[in-house]
Design a protein around this motif. Sequence first.
Motif, PDB file in Angstrom:
ATOM      1  N   ASP A  79       0.809  -1.214   0.000  1.00  0.00           N
ATOM      2  CA  ASP A  79       0.000   0.000   0.000  1.00  0.00           C
ATOM      3  C   ASP A  79       0.843   1.265   0.000  1.00  0.00           C
ATOM      4  OD1 ASP A  79      -2.408  -1.459   0.099  1.00  0.00           O
ATOM      5  OD2 ASP A  79      -2.261  -1.643   2.286  1.00  0.00           O
ATOM      6  N   ASN A  80       2.156   1.094   0.111  1.00  0.00           N
ATOM      7  CA  ASN A  80       3.050   2.248   0.205  1.00  0.00           C
ATOM      8  C   ASN A  80       3.808   2.428  -1.108  1.00  0.00           C
ATOM      9  OD1 ASN A  80       4.823   4.257   0.901  1.00  0.00           O
ATOM     10  ND2 ASN A  80       5.803   3.149   2.577  1.00  0.00           N
ATOM     11  N   PRO A  81       3.576   3.518  -1.837  1.00  0.00           N
ATOM     12  CA  PRO A  81       4.313   3.739  -3.094  1.00  0.00           C
ATOM     13  C   PRO A  81       5.797   3.993  -2.873  1.00  0.00           C
ATOM     14  CG  PRO A  81       3.018   5.675  -2.517  1.00  0.00           C
ATOM     15  CD  PRO A  81       2.608   4.598  -1.563  1.00  0.00           C
ATOM     16  N   HIS A  82       6.183   4.261  -1.636  1.00  0.00           N
ATOM     17  CA  HIS A  82       7.593   4.480  -1.297  1.00  0.00           C
ATOM     18  C   HIS A  82       8.086   3.349  -0.397  1.00  0.00           C
ATOM     19  CE1 HIS A  82       7.051   8.387  -3.090  1.00  0.00           C
ATOM     20  NE2 HIS A  82       6.132   8.711  -2.207  1.00  0.00           N
ATOM     21  N   ASP A  83       7.724   2.141  -0.744  1.00  0.00           N
ATOM     22  CA  ASP A  83       8.043   0.970   0.071  1.00  0.00           C
ATOM     23  C   ASP A  83       9.545   0.790   0.264  1.00  0.00           C
ATOM     24  OD1 ASP A  83       7.433  -1.534   1.435  1.00  0.00           O
ATOM     25  OD2 ASP A  83       8.139  -2.537  -0.371  1.00  0.00           O
ATOM     26  N   ASP A  84      10.310   0.854  -0.816  1.00  0.00           N
ATOM     27  CA  ASP A  84      11.760   0.639  -0.716  1.00  0.00           C
ATOM     28  C   ASP A  84      12.449   1.704   0.131  1.00  0.00           C
ATOM     29  OD1 ASP A  84      11.609  -1.686  -2.191  1.00  0.00           O
ATOM     30  OD2 ASP A  84      12.197  -0.750  -4.085  1.00  0.00           O
ATOM     31  N   PRO A  85      12.180   3.010  -0.097  1.00  0.00           N
ATOM     32  CA  PRO A  85      12.800   4.015   0.773  1.00  0.00           C
ATOM     33  C   PRO A  85      12.390   3.871   2.236  1.00  0.00           C
ATOM     34  CG  PRO A  85      11.975   5.050  -1.221  1.00  0.00           C
ATOM     35  CD  PRO A  85      11.467   3.646  -1.232  1.00  0.00           C
ATOM     36  N   ALA A  86      11.147   3.441   2.471  1.00  0.00           N
ATOM     37  CA  ALA A  86      10.695   3.276   3.851  1.00  0.00           C
ATOM     38  C   ALA A  86      11.511   2.211   4.562  1.00  0.00           C
ATOM     39  CB  ALA A  86       9.213   2.919   3.873  1.00  0.00           C
ATOM     40  N   GLN A  87      11.797   1.118   3.867  1.00  0.00           N
ATOM     41  CA  GLN A  87      12.624   0.066   4.468  1.00  0.00           C
ATOM     42  C   GLN A  87      14.056   0.542   4.652  1.00  0.00           C
ATOM     43  OE1 GLN A  87      11.634  -3.179   5.562  1.00  0.00           O
ATOM     44  NE2 GLN A  87      13.648  -2.918   6.522  1.00  0.00           N
ATOM     45  N   GLU A  88      14.588   1.252   3.674  1.00  0.00           N
ATOM     46  CA  GLU A  88      15.956   1.765   3.790  1.00  0.00           C
ATOM     47  C   GLU A  88      16.071   2.725   4.966  1.00  0.00           C
ATOM     48  OE1 GLU A  88      19.344   4.278   1.293  1.00  0.00           O
ATOM     49  OE2 GLU A  88      17.477   3.693   0.289  1.00  0.00           O
ATOM     50  N   CYS A  89      15.050   3.539   5.170  1.00  0.00           N
ATOM     51  CA  CYS A  89      15.044   4.491   6.274  1.00  0.00           C
ATOM     52  C   CYS A  89      15.138   3.760   7.609  1.00  0.00           C
ATOM     53  CB  CYS A  89      13.777   5.329   6.198  1.00  0.00           C
ATOM     54  SG  CYS A  89      13.563   6.526   7.541  1.00  0.00           S
ATOM     55  N   VAL A  90      14.314   2.740   7.790  1.00  0.00           N
ATOM     56  CA  VAL A  90      14.341   1.957   9.026  1.00  0.00           C
ATOM     57  C   VAL A  90      15.695   1.274   9.195  1.00  0.00           C
ATOM     58  CG1 VAL A  90      13.292   0.034  10.277  1.00  0.00           C
ATOM     59  CG2 VAL A  90      11.838   1.615   8.987  1.00  0.00           C
ATOM     60  N   ASP A  91      16.199   0.724   8.114  1.00  0.00           N
ATOM     61  CA  ASP A  91      17.495   0.032   8.176  1.00  0.00           C
ATOM     62  C   ASP A  91      18.612   0.979   8.595  1.00  0.00           C
ATOM     63  OD1 ASP A  91      16.300  -2.338   7.404  1.00  0.00           O
ATOM     64  OD2 ASP A  91      16.915  -2.178   5.297  1.00  0.00           O
ATOM     65  N   ARG A  92      18.596   2.182   8.052  1.00  0.00           N
ATOM     66  CA  ARG A  92      19.656   3.142   8.387  1.00  0.00           C
ATOM     67  C   ARG A  92      19.570   3.567   9.849  1.00  0.00           C
ATOM     68  NH1 ARG A  92      22.976   5.419   4.828  1.00  0.00           N
ATOM     69  NH2 ARG A  92      22.686   4.920   2.617  1.00  0.00           N
ATOM     70  N   ILE A  93      18.353   3.820  10.321  1.00  0.00           N
ATOM     71  CA  ILE A  93      18.196   4.199  11.728  1.00  0.00           C
ATOM     72  C   ILE A  93      18.689   3.070  12.624  1.00  0.00           C
ATOM     73  CG2 ILE A  93      16.493   4.678  13.533  1.00  0.00           C
ATOM     74  CD1 ILE A  93      14.874   6.207  11.388  1.00  0.00           C
ATOM     75  N   ASN A  94      18.349   1.842  12.285  1.00  0.00           N
ATOM     76  CA  ASN A  94      18.792   0.702  13.090  1.00  0.00           C
ATOM     77  C   ASN A  94      20.294   0.475  12.979  1.00  0.00           C
ATOM     78  OD1 ASN A  94      16.340   0.054  14.264  1.00  0.00           O
ATOM     79  ND2 ASN A  94      15.720  -1.259  12.553  1.00  0.00           N
ATOM     80  N   MET A  95      20.879   0.830  11.850  1.00  0.00           N
ATOM     81  CA  MET A  95      22.324   0.741  11.696  1.00  0.00           C
ATOM     82  C   MET A  95      23.015   1.673  12.689  1.00  0.00           C
ATOM     83  SD  MET A  95      24.623   1.617   8.313  1.00  0.00           S
ATOM     84  CE  MET A  95      24.187   3.357   8.384  1.00  0.00           C
TER      85      MET A  95
END
Length: 206
Positions: A79-95
Amino acid sequence: MVAPQNLRDLTSPMLRRCGIACVVYLSVAALACTVEVVEDEGAGETAGDSADDEGGDGGDGGDASGDGGDGGDSESNPDNPHDDPAQECVDRINMFRATIDLPPLERWVDAEVCSNGQSEDDAATNTPHGAFGACNESAQNECPGWPGPPSAMLEGCLQLMWDEGPGEDFSEHGHYINMSSTQYTKVACGFFETAEGSWWSVQNFK
């Protein structure tokens, strides 16, 4: 500090201060704002206002060379047209969190479409945190008007936030405080691209 009577009381003084800060950063094309609500037995309390981007050298945060730990498992949101950036954002914060041995945040999928809407609303009004609270988030960082693509925006903006480093002054360390908090367990990243090609992104913590 006193508990705000309503969301307008909470956000208006923050927005005025954040607006001033963002005007300063326009000259260096490095934009980021933050806002936090600390809940104490149901009563909201402001914990600071917009954080500027001159916040030190990152302190104990290191250079974010960690591997992001075991959390933030990839999760697709059709449902999210920005699915890939959303995952990258979470990954970077967790990094970043992994560099100081903090547990990863869960990707808050259910709030992503709402967070996209917040980013769009803030872009339309040119007001960082203008829609703060609409997704029932407890704290929010924001990258307003950054050049794309989203991967480049995330790399630059989130690094700038983390580099504020630890400290008690929320006005100087607020982005880092939100990103490194153990009070929150999940984060939703929203995105919007303007007609001019700039990107707005909120990171909502809960």
